[in-house]
Design a protein around this motif. Structure first.
Motif, mmCIF file in Angstrom:
data_model
loop_
_atom_site.group_PDB
_atom_site.id
_atom_site.type_symbol
_atom_site.label_atom_id
_atom_site.label_comp_id
_atom_site.label_asym_id
_atom_site.label_seq_id
_atom_site.Cartn_x
_atom_site.Cartn_y
_atom_site.Cartn_z
ATOM 1 N N ALA A 170 56.167 62.694 89.310
ATOM 2 C CA ALA A 170 55.744 62.038 90.616
ATOM 3 C C ALA A 170 54.555 60.998 90.080
ATOM 4 N N VAL A 171 53.550 61.346 89.240
ATOM 5 C CA VAL A 171 52.775 60.585 88.799
ATOM 6 C C VAL A 171 52.970 59.503 87.979
ATOM 7 N N ILE A 172 54.176 59.551 87.254
ATOM 8 C CA ILE A 172 54.562 58.316 86.398
ATOM 9 C C ILE A 172 55.008 57.372 87.624
ATOM 10 N N GLY A 173 56.107 58.018 88.622
ATOM 11 C CA GLY A 173 56.475 57.121 89.403
ATOM 12 C C GLY A 173 55.367 56.130 90.219
ATOM 13 N N ALA A 174 54.400 56.936 90.634
ATOM 14 C CA ALA A 174 53.046 56.382 91.302
ATOM 15 C C ALA A 174 52.485 55.000 90.487
ATOM 16 N N PHE A 175 52.359 55.765 89.205
ATOM 17 C CA PHE A 175 51.797 54.626 88.326
ATOM 18 C C PHE A 175 52.777 53.338 88.224
ATOM 19 N N ALA A 176 53.945 53.658 88.276
ATOM 20 C CA ALA A 176 54.934 52.621 87.930
ATOM 21 C C ALA A 176 54.922 51.542 89.261
ATOM 22 N N LEU A 177 54.730 52.228 90.539
ATOM 23 C CA LEU A 177 54.725 51.470 92.035
ATOM 24 C C LEU A 177 53.370 50.781 91.915
ATOM 25 N N TRP A 178 52.130 51.390 91.541
ATOM 26 C CA TRP A 178 51.066 50.775 91.389
ATOM 27 C C TRP A 178 51.291 49.387 90.378
ATOM 28 N N GLY A 179 51.934 49.325 89.226
ATOM 29 C CA GLY A 179 52.093 48.295 88.241
ATOM 30 C C GLY A 179 52.772 47.308 89.074
ATOM 31 N N ILE A 180 53.833 47.602 89.744
ATOM 32 C CA ILE A 180 54.729 46.665 90.415
ATOM 33 C C ILE A 180 53.904 45.756 91.609
ATOM 34 N N ALA A 181 52.832 46.721 92.161
ATOM 35 C CA ALA A 181 52.206 46.075 92.943
ATOM 36 C C ALA A 181 51.281 45.203 92.659
ATOM 37 N N SER A 182 50.580 45.557 91.645
ATOM 38 C CA SER A 182 49.606 44.515 91.006
ATOM 39 C C SER A 182 50.227 43.463 90.367
ATOM 40 N N ALA A 222 52.627 54.136 96.466
ATOM 41 C CA ALA A 222 52.035 54.721 95.225
ATOM 42 C C ALA A 222 51.466 55.924 95.599
ATOM 43 N N GLY A 223 50.562 55.733 96.749
ATOM 44 C CA GLY A 223 49.620 56.747 97.246
ATOM 45 C C GLY A 223 50.357 58.028 97.870
ATOM 46 N N VAL A 224 51.320 57.700 98.672
ATOM 47 C CA VAL A 224 52.201 58.640 99.002
ATOM 48 C C VAL A 224 53.023 59.544 98.092
ATOM 49 N N MET A 225 53.590 58.719 96.868
ATOM 50 C CA MET A 225 54.283 59.553 95.839
ATOM 51 C C MET A 225 53.084 60.552 94.935
ATOM 52 N N MET A 226 51.927 60.197 95.063
ATOM 53 C CA MET A 226 50.979 61.087 94.342
ATOM 54 C C MET A 226 50.602 62.335 95.177
ATOM 55 N N LEU A 227 51.184 62.266 96.238
ATOM 56 C CA LEU A 227 50.996 63.626 97.136
ATOM 57 C C LEU A 227 51.880 64.813 96.360
ATOM 58 N N GLY A 228 53.001 64.072 95.501
ATOM 59 C CA GLY A 228 53.738 65.198 94.957
ATOM 60 C C GLY A 228 53.185 65.584 93.576
ATOM 61 N N ALA A 229 52.196 65.084 93.283
ATOM 62 C CA ALA A 229 51.543 65.594 91.872
ATOM 63 C C ALA A 229 51.147 66.945 92.018
ATOM 64 N N ALA A 230 50.754 67.619 90.849
ATOM 65 C CA ALA A 230 50.182 69.022 90.699
ATOM 66 C C ALA A 230 48.655 68.932 91.023
ATOM 67 N N TRP A 231 48.092 69.979 91.902
ATOM 68 C CA TRP A 231 46.614 69.671 92.223
ATOM 69 C C TRP A 231 45.658 69.734 90.876
ATOM 70 N N PRO A 232 44.523 68.547 90.926
ATOM 71 C CA PRO A 232 44.423 68.047 92.234
ATOM 72 C C PRO A 232 44.681 66.692 92.310
ATOM 73 N N GLY A 233 46.009 66.508 91.680
ATOM 74 C CA GLY A 233 46.634 65.098 91.686
ATOM 75 C C GLY A 233 46.696 64.421 92.971
ATOM 76 N N PRO A 234 46.970 65.290 94.043
ATOM 77 C CA PRO A 234 47.108 64.718 95.426
ATOM 78 C C PRO A 234 45.939 64.112 95.998
#
Length: 290
Positions: A170-182, A222-234
């Motif tokens: 989930a963290v890597i997926g959020a990072f990937a979405l951030w990169g695409i958006a940027s 990306a923000g929504v995907m980070m909700l699936g990360a381990a705490w305190p990742g959300p």
């Protein structure tokens, strides 16, 4: 041109303000996985700090020369307009600066880490270089650009022997979405220059307005995907909001006025420093709680 002037041009071409965006993900992934500071961590971080960025951006500046000549924002944090006589020097400097680091990383790695590193460097080269020149293939350009930034983290995890979980994915997926958006938002400001040079991009094909809105959606996802990360990742999901706020004023920008987005991009570059600081605090919290 003197050696000092050449070195200065290469430095500008490597985008020093963005060095941390590739070195930090690798270093954080390695350190959190192994819990130690060792030679692979130090050497890998140095590689992703400078040679990797010189290769990524230097190759881009060589093959984007015609577009950059027409682009008034080039010549500083946004990259160099390289004189033609520096093109060969830049390509050689990129290759030779990367070579010793790659040799070392291959020597200390595994077949899987070799593959990840090879894929990462493949996209560094062929994002800009022919015959693939992926930066001129709409959507593929944003995806490839994102790979430039999240692949060092993936490489660090693989090199360190991390155990993959759905929270980590989930963290890597959020990072990937951030990169695409940027990347998508960054491409907006170059619509006019790219069209004049005959260069295609996600922004020249979809238009400035639609591309900005795609960037907003990417940051939100990306923000929504980070909700699936381990705490305190959300908690990092909140970090998507400043990016949305930064991009939001340009959601209706017309193609002919797309250069206005440069003001938002300048804020984006500095916003990354704040985000990096906040992520660091969360990583420290995570490490202390393990």
């Amino acid at each position: 041109m003197t050696a000092t002037a050449t070195a200065r041009q290469l430095l500008v071409s490597s985008r020093p303000v963005s060095w941390v965006n590739t070195a930090y993900p690798f270093a954080a992934a390695m350190l959190l996985t192994t819990g130690r500071v060792d030679a692979p961590l130090i050497i890998g971080t140095l590689f992703f700090l400078i040679p990797y960025n010189l290769a990524m951006y230097g190759i881009n500046d060589v093959f984007d020369y015609e577009s950059d000549l027409r682009n008034p924002r080039k010549g500083g944090a946004h990259g160099a307009v390289l004189e033609r006589r520096l093109h060969r020097t830049t390509l050689w400097a990129a290759a030779l600066s990367c070579l010793p680091f790659v040799v070392y990383l291959v020597a200390v790695g595994t077949p899987v880490s070799w593959l990840v590193l090879a894929v990462s460097l493949f996209f560094v080269v062929f994002y800009s270089a022919p015959p693939l020149r992926l930066k001129e293939r709409p959507l593929a350009d944003s995806v490839t650009s994102s790979i430039h930034f999240f692949s060092p983290a993936v490489y660090g995890l693989v090199l360190a022997g991390a155990t993959w979980t759905w929270q980590l994915e989930a963290v890597i997926g959020a990072f990937a979405l951030w990169g695409i958006a940027s990347h998508a938002f960054g491409a907006v400001q170059d619509v006019v220059a790219d069209r004049q040079a005959g260069i295609s991009s996600i922004a020249t094909v979809f238009g400035a307005r639609a591309t900005v809105r795609l960037a907003i959606a990417g940051y939100a996802a990306a923000g929504v995907m980070m909700l699936g990360a381990a705490w305190p990742g959300p908690l990092a999901a909140v970090l998507a909001l400043p990016y949305i706020v930064t991009v939001w004023p340009y959601r209706n920008v017309a193609d002919e006025d797309a250069e206005r987005a440069t003001r938002g991009w300048d804020r984006f570059l500095w916003l990354n420093q704040f985000t990096g600081f906040a992520v660091t605090l969360l990583l420290i919290w995570y490490a202390l709680g393990r």
